[in-house]
Enzyme design. Structure first.
Site, PDB file in Angstrom:
ATOM      1  N   ASP A 152       0.786  -1.374   0.098  1.00  0.00           N
ATOM      2  CA  ASP A 152      -0.125   0.046  -0.097  1.00  0.00           C
ATOM      3  C   ASP A 152       0.819   1.238  -0.062  1.00  0.00           C
ATOM      4  O   ASP A 152       2.219   1.206   0.092  1.00  0.00           O
ATOM      5  CB  ASP A 152      -1.115  -0.066   1.187  1.00  0.00           C
ATOM      6  N   ASP A 210      -9.528   3.874  -4.124  1.00  0.00           N
ATOM      7  CA  ASP A 210     -10.154   2.349  -3.662  1.00  0.00           C
ATOM      8  C   ASP A 210     -11.387   2.305  -4.439  1.00  0.00           C
ATOM      9  O   ASP A 210     -12.339   3.550  -4.482  1.00  0.00           O
ATOM     10  CB  ASP A 210     -10.601   2.312  -2.276  1.00  0.00           C
TER      11      ASP A 210
END
Ligand code: GLA
Length: 426
Positions: A152, A210
């Site tokens: 991430d 996202d």
């Protein structure tokens, strides 16, 4: 000036080319991965029992045999601190038997385990990140038997965000040094055009922020995917994020948002034809039949897994009374927004998605209507009109017939819906 003999020059170019286009770090298949990830449904609410039960369900439902392979544990699996030897450790309450135990359980069931970390100092949920620990973390994951790493993009220092490839490359090197084939998934939300640098160091890279189960956001992701189709190839894929088929989000006031069945079919068809990783995000332990029917469609998955490993192309967009994809028609007028996607498959076959994008806020929005759609061999496939193709509907799982020149859908396609076809030359 020294001249290269032409043959040598050609050999040089052809050996360099695949290096740039594909990144084979020994993971086996050149086609996008299929799997499941904890994040979209469970967030931080994860534990060993959930993983064990999900693995059992993958096997029991036959999803493993359809091709789903990786079980990926996203954020929140870690303790808040590294151990005394600086290794990451699993949260002892939630994962009492540790990660290798789950790796082994997955393996016994014919599956592979994936895990999550962060390129920065901390993960997005505040657990320790891999920054300045890339080597020890890669080593730990390899020793545990992890076969997929999602990395991430939270908590780098501000200047470091300018050159994310530096830090992502360090983890890439560390993973390769382990000598173990670990699928490397870069999750930096499309920042600094990862498709330009990530194909050389990783297997997949997220192209946007996202995903969540809202149609219009999903359409934004699809538009980004269409603009970077060239960058996808064997062992390296544009990643439009995980699947939202069957994912329910509860928002303020207890309201649930989710994609409809038609939207979910369109979503799965598009992810398949766009050469995207197919990583499920739904709760396999509570799965309605319609969700199962979509995610287990072997014929649609076979398009995604075709050995040509190219991303399907948006060949035509037809818009009427729309601007930037939004309907501006006055009451009484009708908008139109359709798209034709084509993927050239092995054995001279083609996959086609006919999509009535009809980008209204809600499915029942009357400003868009159902549309019959037409594929023309010369215009959309680039093949001669005289060619005969057997046309098979992949959602009805039925051969429609043999056609030359063109094919028009038998039934109109509703807004937010797609039909998907396989064309096999006769
Ligand atoms: C970021 C990622 C998500 C998920 C969460 C976990 O938002 O983009 O996919 O991994 O972090 O914290």
């Amino acid at each position: 000036m020294a001249k290269f003999p032409p043959l040598l020059l050609l050999t040089f170019i052809f050996t360099l080319f695949p290096l740039v286009l594909s990144y084979n770090n020994g993971i086996g298949k050149p086609t996008p991965p299929l799997g499941w990830n904890t994040w979209n449904t469970f967030g931080c609410n994860i534990n060993e029992t959930l993983i064990i039960k999900t693995i059992d369900m993958m096997v029991k439902t036959g999803l493993r045999d359809v091709g789903y392979e990786y079980i990926v544990i996203d954020d929140c699996w870690q303790e808040m601190e590294r151990d005394s030897t600086l290794r990451l450790q699993a949260d002892k309450k939630r994962f009492p038997n540790g990660i290798p135990y789950l790796v082994n359980y997955a393996k016994l069931n014919g599956l592979k385990l994936g895990i999550y970390s962060d390129v920065g100092k901390k993960t997005c949920q505040g657990r320790p990140g891999s920054f300045e620990h890339y080597e020890i973390d890669a080593k730990t994951f390899a020793e545990w038997g992890i076969q997929y790493l999602k990395l991430d993009f939270c908590n780098l220092a501000s200047g470091q965000y300018e050159q994310p490839w530096i830090y992502y490359s360090e983890m890439s090197k560390a993973l390769n040094q382990t000598g173990k084939p670990i699928l490397y998934s870069i999750c930096n939300w499309g920042d600094k055009d990862p498709w330009k640098w990530a194909p050389q160091i990783s297997n997949m890279w997220r192209v946007t922020h996202d995903i969540f189960p809202v149609y219009r956001w999903m359409m934004h992701i699809v538009s980004v995917m269409n603009s970077i189709a060239n960058y996808s190839g064997p062992y390296s894929w544009n990643d439009p994020d995980m699947l939202e088929v069957g994912v329910n989000w509860t928002i303020a006031g207890g309201l649930t948002i989710k994609l409809s069945e038609n939207e979910s079919k369109a979503h799965f068809s598009l992810w398949s034809i766009l050469n995207a990783p197919l990583i499920l995000g739904n709760d396999l332990l509570n799965m309605p039949q319609w969700v199962y029917n979509i995610i287990s469609n072997r014929e649609v998955i076979a398009i995604n897994q075709d050995p040509n490993v190219v991303q399907g192309r948006l060949m035509e967009t037809i818009q009427e009374n729309t601007f930037d994809g939004f309907c501006y028609a006055l009451p009484g007028f009708i908008c139109k927004y359709t798209e034709i996607y084509v993927k050239r498959l092995s054995l001279n076959r083609f996959a086609v998605v006919l999509f009535n994008r009809g980008d209204a806020e809600i499915e029942s929005d009357i400003r868009y209507k159902s549309e019959k759609m037409l594929v023309l061999w010369d215009k959309h496939l680039g093949v001669s009109s005289t060619q005969l193709f057997m046309v098979r509907d992949l959602w009805l799982r039925k051969n429609i017939g043999v056609f030359s020149t063109k094919f028009e859908t038998i039934t109109p396609i509703e807004p937010h819906s797609a039909q998907m076809f396989l064309l096999t030359p006769m």
